[in-house]
Design a protein around this motif. Structure first.
Motif, PDB file in Angstrom:
ATOM      1  N   PHE A  18      -0.269 -24.236 -21.837  1.00 41.40           N
ATOM      2  CA  PHE A  18      -0.656 -23.605 -20.581  1.00 41.40           C
ATOM      3  C   PHE A  18      -1.157 -22.190 -20.853  1.00 41.40           C
ATOM      4  O   PHE A  18      -0.905 -21.616 -21.918  1.00 41.40           O
ATOM      5  CB  PHE A  18       0.519 -23.547 -19.592  1.00 41.40           C
ATOM      6  CG  PHE A  18       1.647 -22.646 -20.022  1.00 41.40           C
ATOM      7  CD1 PHE A  18       1.637 -21.285 -19.728  1.00 41.40           C
ATOM      8  CD2 PHE A  18       2.727 -23.150 -20.730  1.00 41.40           C
ATOM      9  CE1 PHE A  18       2.665 -20.456 -20.128  1.00 41.40           C
ATOM     10  CE2 PHE A  18       3.769 -22.324 -21.135  1.00 41.40           C
ATOM     11  CZ  PHE A  18       3.737 -20.967 -20.841  1.00 41.40           C
ATOM     12  N   THR A  19      -1.864 -21.644 -19.873  1.00 39.66           N
ATOM     13  CA  THR A  19      -2.307 -20.255 -19.925  1.00 39.66           C
ATOM     14  C   THR A  19      -1.854 -19.572 -18.651  1.00 39.66           C
ATOM     15  O   THR A  19      -2.085 -20.073 -17.549  1.00 39.66           O
ATOM     16  CB  THR A  19      -3.836 -20.147 -20.050  1.00 39.66           C
ATOM     17  OG1 THR A  19      -4.251 -20.773 -21.262  1.00 39.66           O
ATOM     18  CG2 THR A  19      -4.285 -18.691 -20.050  1.00 39.66           C
ATOM     19  N   ARG A  20      -1.212 -18.441 -18.795  1.00 39.39           N
ATOM     20  CA  ARG A  20      -0.705 -17.712 -17.639  1.00 39.39           C
ATOM     21  C   ARG A  20      -1.458 -16.403 -17.473  1.00 39.39           C
ATOM     22  O   ARG A  20      -1.639 -15.650 -18.425  1.00 39.39           O
ATOM     23  CB  ARG A  20       0.786 -17.414 -17.788  1.00 39.39           C
ATOM     24  CG  ARG A  20       1.444 -16.876 -16.504  1.00 39.39           C
ATOM     25  CD  ARG A  20       2.948 -16.822 -16.679  1.00 39.39           C
ATOM     26  NE  ARG A  20       3.647 -16.614 -15.417  1.00 39.39           N
ATOM     27  CZ  ARG A  20       4.095 -15.424 -14.998  1.00 39.39           C
ATOM     28  NH1 ARG A  20       3.899 -14.352 -15.723  1.00 39.39           N
ATOM     29  NH2 ARG A  20       4.744 -15.324 -13.835  1.00 39.39           N
ATOM     30  N   HIS A  21      -1.901 -16.164 -16.256  1.00 42.78           N
ATOM     31  CA  HIS A  21      -2.606 -14.935 -15.912  1.00 42.78           C
ATOM     32  C   HIS A  21      -1.609 -14.025 -15.202  1.00 42.78           C
ATOM     33  O   HIS A  21      -1.027 -14.416 -14.187  1.00 42.78           O
ATOM     34  CB  HIS A  21      -3.787 -15.259 -14.985  1.00 42.78           C
ATOM     35  CG  HIS A  21      -4.880 -14.247 -15.055  1.00 42.78           C
ATOM     36  ND1 HIS A  21      -6.210 -14.592 -15.163  1.00 42.78           N
ATOM     37  CD2 HIS A  21      -4.852 -12.885 -15.036  1.00 42.78           C
ATOM     38  CE1 HIS A  21      -6.951 -13.501 -15.202  1.00 42.78           C
ATOM     39  NE2 HIS A  21      -6.148 -12.449 -15.120  1.00 42.78           N
ATOM     40  N   VAL A  25       7.808  -4.333 -13.529  1.00 44.70           N
ATOM     41  CA  VAL A  25       7.710  -5.483 -12.634  1.00 44.70           C
ATOM     42  C   VAL A  25       6.502  -6.305 -13.076  1.00 44.70           C
ATOM     43  O   VAL A  25       5.431  -5.754 -13.349  1.00 44.70           O
ATOM     44  CB  VAL A  25       7.579  -5.067 -11.149  1.00 44.70           C
ATOM     45  CG1 VAL A  25       6.391  -4.140 -10.939  1.00 44.70           C
ATOM     46  CG2 VAL A  25       7.461  -6.287 -10.254  1.00 44.70           C
ATOM     47  N   THR A  26       6.694  -7.609 -13.223  1.00 42.63           N
ATOM     48  CA  THR A  26       5.605  -8.489 -13.650  1.00 42.63           C
ATOM     49  C   THR A  26       5.531  -9.706 -12.741  1.00 42.63           C
ATOM     50  O   THR A  26       6.548 -10.179 -12.220  1.00 42.63           O
ATOM     51  CB  THR A  26       5.802  -8.976 -15.101  1.00 42.63           C
ATOM     52  OG1 THR A  26       7.081  -9.585 -15.234  1.00 42.63           O
ATOM     53  CG2 THR A  26       5.688  -7.820 -16.082  1.00 42.63           C
ATOM     54  N   THR A  27       4.335 -10.203 -12.554  1.00 45.15           N
ATOM     55  CA  THR A  27       4.119 -11.413 -11.780  1.00 45.15           C
ATOM     56  C   THR A  27       2.939 -12.154 -12.392  1.00 45.15           C
ATOM     57  O   THR A  27       2.243 -11.623 -13.263  1.00 45.15           O
ATOM     58  CB  THR A  27       3.852 -11.085 -10.292  1.00 45.15           C
ATOM     59  OG1 THR A  27       3.815 -12.305  -9.536  1.00 45.15           O
ATOM     60  CG2 THR A  27       2.532 -10.350 -10.112  1.00 45.15           C
ATOM     61  N   GLY A  28       2.707 -13.377 -11.953  1.00 48.93           N
ATOM     62  CA  GLY A  28       1.600 -14.143 -12.523  1.00 48.93           C
ATOM     63  C   GLY A  28       1.562 -15.562 -12.017  1.00 48.93           C
ATOM     64  O   GLY A  28       2.369 -15.969 -11.171  1.00 48.93           O
ATOM     65  N   ARG A  56      -4.578 -21.729 -11.223  1.00 43.26           N
ATOM     66  CA  ARG A  56      -4.331 -21.315  -9.842  1.00 43.26           C
ATOM     67  C   ARG A  56      -4.589 -19.822  -9.626  1.00 43.26           C
ATOM     68  O   ARG A  56      -4.292 -19.285  -8.559  1.00 43.26           O
ATOM     69  CB  ARG A  56      -2.877 -21.649  -9.450  1.00 43.26           C
ATOM     70  CG  ARG A  56      -2.670 -23.131  -9.178  1.00 43.26           C
ATOM     71  CD  ARG A  56      -1.199 -23.442  -8.898  1.00 43.26           C
ATOM     72  NE  ARG A  56      -0.606 -22.619  -7.858  1.00 43.26           N
ATOM     73  CZ  ARG A  56      -0.713 -22.856  -6.540  1.00 43.26           C
ATOM     74  NH1 ARG A  56      -1.432 -23.899  -6.117  1.00 43.26           N
ATOM     75  NH2 ARG A  56      -0.117 -22.053  -5.660  1.00 43.26           N
ATOM     76  N   TRP A  57      -5.137 -19.167 -10.615  1.00 46.56           N
ATOM     77  CA  TRP A  57      -5.331 -17.730 -10.534  1.00 46.56           C
ATOM     78  C   TRP A  57      -6.204 -17.312  -9.355  1.00 46.56           C
ATOM     79  O   TRP A  57      -5.867 -16.400  -8.609  1.00 46.56           O
ATOM     80  CB  TRP A  57      -5.913 -17.208 -11.839  1.00 46.56           C
ATOM     81  CG  TRP A  57      -6.334 -15.769 -11.778  1.00 46.56           C
ATOM     82  CD1 TRP A  57      -7.591 -15.270 -11.810  1.00 46.56           C
ATOM     83  CD2 TRP A  57      -5.466 -14.626 -11.667  1.00 46.56           C
ATOM     84  NE1 TRP A  57      -7.590 -13.911 -11.721  1.00 46.56           N
ATOM     85  CE2 TRP A  57      -6.286 -13.489 -11.631  1.00 46.56           C
ATOM     86  CE3 TRP A  57      -4.080 -14.461 -11.593  1.00 46.56           C
ATOM     87  CZ2 TRP A  57      -5.777 -12.190 -11.522  1.00 46.56           C
ATOM     88  CZ3 TRP A  57      -3.577 -13.180 -11.477  1.00 46.56           C
ATOM     89  CH2 TRP A  57      -4.410 -12.063 -11.447  1.00 46.56           C
TER      90      TRP A  57
END
Length: 248
Positions: free
Chosen positions: A202-205, A220-223, A228-229
């Motif tokens: 998978f690739t996470r943005h 703080v991080t989110t993605g 679905r970006w």
């Protein structure tokens, strides 16, 4: 610059950590628990009791009963009205489709999308994630630091790159810093950044924000999953842009 970041009191604690605090690990770690929403009543309606004598007439009984209903229903109606009024005022403070987190102990606040649930992950102060799309999450972490300003650690690009490489992305994944910027809120500097992490399957943005206050280094991080970006990026930017530190 990288050497100074590695030796920084705000960064060095994570180097060599076999369990990175990356929000990417949310799907693999933690014990899910349901989110609870509480509503507190400011007061309870009171009852006024009227005693009837045997000689009381039917009309008198009806009159007393009618007044009793007014005495009981009146406060209830007022309480319900106040309740909905209060709820509406709270809702107006938050953005539609989001819920607010205010941590008065550690001195920070942020918004997260409605429907995400809180989970417990060791080493993280707060984590919320989507139960259907587990890569969609937000996490907050803090560590003590003697620094007083995030700019003391370097430029946005330098600090973000070191954080991504050494903390947020496991060594087994490839990472890329897309951009990093600085902005000021109420006299406090924040660094925000965008990055991509590529795993074998998978690739996470991701997005992140970092700042210093209350003797702590806040992250703080989110993605979301890269597929679905485009759908999620506006919501995720709202999460990051909403993060604020206040004095405690």
């Amino acid at each position: 610059m990288m050497a100074s970041l590695r030796n920084s009191p705000a960064i060095h604690w994570t180097l060599g950590n076999p369990n990175p605090i990356a929000s990417f690990q949310v799907p693999q770690l933690g014990l899910q628990k349901p989110a609870f929403f509480s509503c507190f009543r400011r007061g309870l309606p009171f009852l006024v009791r009227a005693e009837l004598t045997p000689a009381a007439s039917t009309s008198t009984r009806k009159d007393i009963m009618g007044r009793r209903q007014v005495l009981v229903v009146g406060p209830i109606t007022t309480w319900v009205s106040l309740l909905f009024s209060t709820s509406s005022s709270f809702a107006a403070e938050a953005k539609k489709g989001f819920l607010t987190v205010v941590d008065k102990k550690d001195g920070y606040s942020f918004l997260y999308p409605f429907g995400w649930q809180e989970v417990v992950i060791e080493g993280q102060d707060k984590v919320f994630k989507d139960v259907i799309e587990p890569l969609e999450s937000v996490s907050v972490n803090m560590i003590p630091t003697i620094k007083e300003d995030i700019r003391d650690l370097g430029s946005p690009q330098e600090v973000a790159q070191a954080l991504i490489k050494k903390v947020l992305v496991p060594p087994s994944q490839k990472s890329k810093l897309v951009e990093a910027t600085e902005h000021d809120v109420d006299g406090k500097a924040y660094y925000t950044f965008e990055f991509v992490a590529q795993a074998p399957n998978f690739t996470r943005h991701g997005l992140g924000a970092i700042s210093i206050g209350n003797g702590k280094f806040y992250t703080v991080t989110t993605g979301a999953n890269q597929r679905r970006w485009e759908k999620m990026k506006d919501k995720l930017h709202t999460v990051i842009d909403s993060f604020k530190i206040f004095n405690v």
